[in-house]
Design a protein around this motif. Sequence first.
Motif, PDB file in Angstrom:
ATOM      1  N   ASP A 449       2.794   1.029   1.974  1.00 50.98           N
ATOM      2  CA  ASP A 449       2.886   2.414   1.540  1.00 50.98           C
ATOM      3  C   ASP A 449       1.476   2.992   1.486  1.00 50.98           C
ATOM      4  N   ALA A 466      -2.298   4.008  -6.244  1.00 46.53           N
ATOM      5  CA  ALA A 466      -2.671   2.763  -5.557  1.00 46.53           C
ATOM      6  C   ALA A 466      -2.665   1.583  -6.518  1.00 46.53           C
ATOM      7  N   ALA A 469       0.864   0.591  -7.676  1.00 45.50           N
ATOM      8  CA  ALA A 469       1.753   0.051  -6.632  1.00 45.50           C
ATOM      9  C   ALA A 469       1.733  -1.478  -6.639  1.00 45.50           C
ATOM     10  N   PHE A 473      -1.050  -1.152  -0.296  1.00 49.86           N
ATOM     11  CA  PHE A 473      -1.081   0.304  -0.463  1.00 49.86           C
ATOM     12  C   PHE A 473      -2.345   0.838   0.194  1.00 49.86           C
TER      13      PHE A 473
END
Length: 501
Positions: A449, A466, A469, A473
């Motif tokens: 992602d 970030a 996550a 990422f």
Amino acid sequence: MAAAAGKLSNGKALGCCLSTSGPAVSNLVTGLLDAQLDRVPVIALTGCKPRSDQGHSEFQDIDQARLLAAGGLAYSITIADPTQLLSVIRDAIAIAFTKRAAVHIAIPVDIQVATVASPPARVLSCSPETLLQRVKAGPPSDASLQRLAALLTAEGERICFAIGCEARDAGPEILALAHRLNAPIVRKLVEVTTDSFGLAMHFEAELSVTADVATVCKRLVEFLPKSLAELSSSAMHAATVVCGGRYVWWASIERAEAMALETNANRVIKALRARVARKAGLSTDVAAPRQPAPTLRAPTAMLKTVARSSYCHQAQLLARLGPRLGANDVVCVDTGDITLWTSLSLRLRRGSVVLSSERLGTMGYALCAGIVASAQRGPSATGIVIAGDGGFQMTLNELGTAIQMNSRLVIIVIDNKVLGRVEFGFNNAQGCALAGPDYLALARAYGADGIQLTDDSQIDAALDAAFAASGVFMLHVVSDPDVKAEMATYKPRGIVKVDSA
Ligand SMILES: Cc1ncc(C[n+]2csc(CCOP(=O)(O)OP(=O)(O)O)c2C)c(N)n1
Ligand SMILES: [Mg+2]
């Protein structure tokens, strides 16, 4: 990855890579030389043709040992007989550790499947401890300690120990020596290392001593005046003992002092100074630096916060990244202008570990190092990968490995659409413009992602996302192609003398 693994263990574990023959081996060249130049113990075990098929135009048959040895590897050999294998592996591993170097063994496939009746006695008689004694440094000689002490206390001299990762376990001894010297300022460099391999290669040293760092610090005290009062006044502020990651530090420190930047190096100096002064019962001012300002160009680009709208400034992002670093996180920095930006703008946590390709300056290193860091440190740590668009594209296929290994990575791609360090570092450089993919689409295609940043105002939210996550990422940072980092211009003075002992 093997080079990063060995480096992350501070040379205590052997990085290991396995490959098949032909292009699998020629593709190892850069990684192995990277380890070799940064003095990381790595072993490469590769396959090759059966002995009977070697040397006459067989598919993927190349002279591996000649290729790698010519490149500068400490040891590279093709096994000729099954009974040779164990002693060769023993010697290769001993060389990898004691020389802190990369070694290679090619094993023909017929030997891979051969049976050895019983291992030769010469192998079984050696314990691992015995092997590691092979070229281990002995205690420092009194003569070299005497010279070191004289140099450190000489009238008007200013000395800095550039103490790198080899000294990670010598903290108390280094602090005690720093206390005794009441020291701060960077000028001449003294090198202390356990092995004469690569001596005086990493920086220009005034004096080099091959011995164990802790022992030198401990014993050197005997050769110095017994108290601060006995130290001549000019020697009082004569030396700085700096502990940090590798040889890069001495340059950063003068820079940091000169510009009064709140960098990590500066923090370390301040903390050391305060500790030294506290112990000596002095005010912190006593050990303040006295050196003239070094000649450095004003870091104009660095001070420019936002170049133009629709760009995000890498310095801003890196500055705000620092406070978010976790205790276990490993910062992996690629090669390019982005290396300079990171040294200028990222303030590390105490204990933060940085992995980068130091002497070979290998683009593409950071993503590989991040995958290793995440694998070694487990889910509680994040590998922070900081790369330019050029460097990232050199190993972006390893995104597949990262996903496969469930890596925990925050990948920061500074996309300035240029091979910045080459464009900015050389007059009239040609061919530096870069095309690149849609980085986020690419990350998503791999199952990761990410977020794109086109403005400084997006930085905090993007970093929040970030760090919240899991998995991989990406922060795709669209940055101004015209903003360049300033290179340090410090030049070491003095001549190199290598300890004759
Ligand atoms: C494998 C490899 N190829 C080439 C180089 C030479 N080189 C050093 S920095 C650089 C440009 C880096 O560009 P980028 O990754 O976009 O980072 P930037 O400088 O733009 O921040 C190049 C080509 C290198 N160091 N490593
Ligand atoms: Mg770039």
